[in-house]
Design an enzyme around this catalytic site. Structure first.
Site, PDB file in Angstrom:
ATOM      1  N   ALA A 214     -16.711   4.452   4.968  1.00 55.52           N
ATOM      2  CA  ALA A 214     -17.538   5.080   3.936  1.00 55.52           C
ATOM      3  C   ALA A 214     -17.106   6.524   3.729  1.00 55.52           C
ATOM      4  O   ALA A 214     -16.551   7.150   4.625  1.00 55.52           O
ATOM      5  CB  ALA A 214     -18.999   5.028   4.359  1.00 55.52           C
ATOM      6  N   GLY A 215     -17.367   7.049   2.551  1.00 50.23           N
ATOM      7  CA  GLY A 215     -17.046   8.440   2.271  1.00 50.23           C
ATOM      8  C   GLY A 215     -16.893   8.688   0.795  1.00 50.23           C
ATOM      9  O   GLY A 215     -17.663   8.173  -0.015  1.00 50.23           O
TER      10      GLY A 215
ATOM     11  N   ARG B  52      -3.030  10.552  -8.683  1.00 54.28           N
ATOM     12  CA  ARG B  52      -3.648   9.828  -9.805  1.00 54.28           C
ATOM     13  C   ARG B  52      -5.078   9.426  -9.425  1.00 54.28           C
ATOM     14  O   ARG B  52      -5.299   8.842  -8.383  1.00 54.28           O
ATOM     15  CB  ARG B  52      -2.826   8.580 -10.159  1.00 54.28           C
ATOM     16  CG  ARG B  52      -1.519   8.903 -10.870  1.00 54.28           C
ATOM     17  CD  ARG B  52      -0.712   7.645 -11.109  1.00 54.28           C
ATOM     18  NE  ARG B  52      -0.291   7.025  -9.857  1.00 54.28           N
ATOM     19  CZ  ARG B  52       0.248   5.822  -9.758  1.00 54.28           C
ATOM     20  NH1 ARG B  52       0.429   5.081 -10.835  1.00 54.28           N
ATOM     21  NH2 ARG B  52       0.605   5.333  -8.575  1.00 54.28           N
TER      22      ARG B  52
ATOM     23  N   ASN C  62      -7.494  -6.770  -5.327  1.00 53.88           N
ATOM     24  CA  ASN C  62      -7.881  -5.357  -5.472  1.00 53.88           C
ATOM     25  C   ASN C  62      -9.375  -5.218  -5.746  1.00 53.88           C
ATOM     26  O   ASN C  62     -10.017  -4.276  -5.267  1.00 53.88           O
ATOM     27  CB  ASN C  62      -7.049  -4.684  -6.569  1.00 53.88           C
ATOM     28  CG  ASN C  62      -5.702  -4.207  -6.039  1.00 53.88           C
ATOM     29  OD1 ASN C  62      -5.374  -4.443  -4.885  1.00 53.88           O
ATOM     30  ND2 ASN C  62      -4.929  -3.538  -6.869  1.00 53.88           N
TER      31      ASN C  62
ATOM     32  N   CYS D 180      -4.219   2.384  -8.650  1.00 45.99           N
ATOM     33  CA  CYS D 180      -4.392   0.923  -8.640  1.00 45.99           C
ATOM     34  C   CYS D 180      -5.846   0.475  -8.669  1.00 45.99           C
ATOM     35  O   CYS D 180      -6.308  -0.067  -9.673  1.00 45.99           O
ATOM     36  CB  CYS D 180      -3.680   0.330  -7.426  1.00 45.99           C
ATOM     37  SG  CYS D 180      -1.931   0.765  -7.396  1.00 45.99           S
TER      38      CYS D 180
ATOM     39  N   ARG E 220       0.856  -1.187   0.000  1.00 38.21           N
ATOM     40  CA  ARG E 220       0.000   0.000   0.000  1.00 38.21           C
ATOM     41  C   ARG E 220       0.889   1.233   0.000  1.00 38.21           C
ATOM     42  O   ARG E 220       1.856   1.289   0.775  1.00 38.21           O
ATOM     43  CB  ARG E 220      -0.865   0.033   1.281  1.00 38.21           C
ATOM     44  CG  ARG E 220      -1.837  -1.108   1.407  1.00 38.21           C
ATOM     45  CD  ARG E 220      -2.255  -1.313   2.853  1.00 38.21           C
ATOM     46  NE  ARG E 220      -1.135  -1.773   3.684  1.00 38.21           N
ATOM     47  CZ  ARG E 220      -1.186  -1.933   5.011  1.00 38.21           C
ATOM     48  NH1 ARG E 220      -2.300  -1.654   5.658  1.00 38.21           N
ATOM     49  NH2 ARG E 220      -0.125  -2.360   5.679  1.00 38.21           N
TER      50      ARG E 220
ATOM     51  N   LYS F 106      -8.246   1.499 -11.822  1.00 38.47           N
ATOM     52  CA  LYS F 106      -7.878   0.969 -13.146  1.00 38.47           C
ATOM     53  C   LYS F 106      -7.818  -0.567 -13.133  1.00 38.47           C
ATOM     54  O   LYS F 106      -8.092  -1.209 -14.153  1.00 38.47           O
ATOM     55  CB  LYS F 106      -6.577   1.598 -13.658  1.00 38.47           C
ATOM     56  CG  LYS F 106      -5.323   1.355 -12.842  1.00 38.47           C
ATOM     57  CD  LYS F 106      -4.387   0.334 -13.446  1.00 38.47           C
ATOM     58  CE  LYS F 106      -3.128   0.212 -12.613  1.00 38.47           C
ATOM     59  NZ  LYS F 106      -2.431  -1.053 -12.744  1.00 38.47           N
TER      60      LYS F 106
ATOM     61  N   GLY G 101      -9.580   5.886  -4.916  1.00 39.65           N
ATOM     62  CA  GLY G 101      -8.925   6.421  -6.107  1.00 39.65           C
ATOM     63  C   GLY G 101      -7.526   5.849  -6.176  1.00 39.65           C
ATOM     64  O   GLY G 101      -7.264   4.777  -5.635  1.00 39.65           O
TER      65      GLY G 101
END
Ligand code: UGA
Length: 458
Positions: free
Chosen positions: A256-257, A334, A212, A264, A155, A267, A261
């Site tokens: 939660a929120g 990203r 993932n 990794c 991570r 995509k 993004g």
């Protein structure tokens, strides 16, 4: 052991440094000369806690060197780790494998000795098999080159820790020799009791995609619950705590929120769905599209909540955005949910002032529109609303009383559900969150001023 690490981004630079740290003789390779220069001086070219120290120590000891020359790499060792990026394709959801292919072609051209090429990049299932054929077709006669896959689960923000003390090691190999080489590389971890799973390359590739996808599904599940909570005035944080006590569910990755993004999860989900379609098993993972859609919808919900917080129209309102990176302890922007929200607020006419402890430089390049501030106080000065979008620990220790005196209107949206909102309410703030009842009288978020579309075009 002597080994090379090809590609020195967030994955490769950490892998190279950590392989040297456990005693190997490592040569890191990248086409980016500026990045190589920084690494060769023992400096990380990006923000990753703890990496500078490991780099500096191992560069100084001589166990870790860097070059831009692939030919030098081909001659340095028989063992090559491939860590180049596999971003989303420019015009499709599939992974762009051009960097991986270029490394294989370049290595094949320069190999003068047998080689084991170990992929660590996240790739669609079947890639190792395809690369094996590609390598075999290009290596000089008499040279034997083998491909294995050894996915990485680190991570960002915890990359050094995760590389030196991984939860598990997965080796996708086709020969006992490759298995033995990888066991030798990771011997210190194996001795420390890290589980080592030896399997075929296709399973190894799928393990990464499945991991993932599962993590992303967990986040979208709790975000779907958050939307239901908003409709009935229930509290998603309590809900997550309560279901998380069941060890079969677990509390981790149930925050939660604003959603996920980064370079990794988003995509990889899309690449997995695209690969499944190519393989004719689209139906088996079609739910991943909904996971992606729920996730992107959180960005829209956040924009809507911000707009409601300032009275239904963003034009002319000053909005402070706390956090630009996709997660704390990283400078990576990203596919950052925070930046997508900042961009949309700006597009809708708000004056957006963004603060981030590490990501301002990258954010300014990715999104030039908003103002960027080095101090939280400057971002918040005279603001009509403060949005907490990336949960850096320093935001948890902000003083709500001091900030209330700086802003124009003490209105807070905690889009990460991680602030002690009770303290903010006590300091006079009007606090909103995603999936939690409002903690001050305010226009009801359950009835957004504008009907929200289900999808979001980033
Ligand atoms: C992810 C995986 O967690 C790693 O195991 C994997 O090795 C890596 O991708 C990769 O494929 O290279 P990373 O992208 O560093 O790691 O970030 P995560 O910690 O997974 O967080 C991803 C996003 O999910 C962040 O935007 C974070 O804010 C969000 N998130 C995370 C939530 O919205 N809720 C949560 O409960 C947890």
């Amino acid at each position: 052991m002597r080994l090379t690490v090809i590609g020195t981004g967030y994955l490769g630079a950490v892998h190279a440094a950590c392989m040297a740290e456990i005693g190997h003789d490592v040569l890191g390779i990248d086409v980016d000369a500026r990045r190589i220069k920084a690494l060769a001086e023992g400096r990380a070219p990006f923000f990753e806690p703890g990496l500078d120290e490991v780099l500096a120590r191992n560069v100084a000891s001589g166990r870790l060197r860097f070059t831009t020359c692939l030919r030098e790499a081909a001659g340095f060792s028989e063992l090559h780790f491939v860590c180049v990026g596999t971003p989303q394709h420019g015009d499709s959801p599939a992974a762009d494998l051009s960097h991986v292919d270029a490394v294989i072609d370049g290595l094949a051209l320069h190999l003068r000795q047998d080689a084991l090429v170990v992929g660590k990049s996240t790739v669609p299932v079947g890639t190792a098999e395809r690369l094996t054929a590609r390598l075999a077709a290009h290596v000089p006669t008499g040279i034997k080159a083998e491909v294995a896959w050894n996915p990485e689960f680190l991570r960002q923000g915890l990359a050094v820790h995760d590389t030196l003390r991984p939860d598990r090691l997965v080796a996708g190999v086709t020969t006992a020799r490759a298995d033995a080489v990888l066991r030798a590389v990771y011997a210190p971890m194996l001795t420390a009791g890290v589980p080592y799973i030896s399997t075929d390359p296709a399973t190894a590739e799928l393990v990464k995609m499945a991991a993932n996808s599962f993590l992303a599904t967990k986040i979208s599940f709790i975000n779907a619950m958050a939307e239901v909570c908003d409709t009935v005035g229930a509290d998603v944080v309590t809900l997550a705590d309560a279901i998380g006590h069941d060890p079969r569910i677990g509390r981790r990755f149930l925050s939660a929120g604003l959603g996920f993004g980064g370079g990794c999860l988003p995509k990889d989900l899309r690449a997995f769905a695209a690969r499944a379609q190519e393989l004719g098993v689209d139906h088996a993972v079609s739910f991943l599209r909904q996971v992606d859609e729920i996730n992107l919808h959180q960005r829209w919900r956040t924009v809507t909540a911000a707009r409601d917080l300032v009275g239904g129209d963003l034009v002319g309102h000053r909005i402070a955005v706390l956090g630009a990176t996709f997660k704390p302890d990283s400078d990576d922007v990203r596919d950052s949910p925070s930046l997508t929200v900042a961009a949309e607020l700006h597009r809708q006419g708000a004056e957006v002032r963004v603060h981030d402890p590490q990501g301002i430089e990258n954010a300014r390049t990715a999104l030039p529109g908003p103002h960027y501030e080095d101090e939280v106080s400057e971002a918040c000065r005279d603001a009509d609303a403060v949005l907490h979008l990336t949960e850096w620990s320093e935001y948890r220790s902000l003083d709500p009383d001091a900030l209330a005196a700086l802003v124009h209107t003490p209105a807070l949206l905690d889009a990460r559900n991680s602030l002690d909102t009770g303290r903010w309410v006590s300091a006079g703030w009007n606090v909103r969150a995603l999936g939690r009842p409002a903690t001050a009288p305010y226009p009801d978020f359950r009835k957004p001023s504008v009907t929200t579309p289900r999808t979001w075009q980033p």
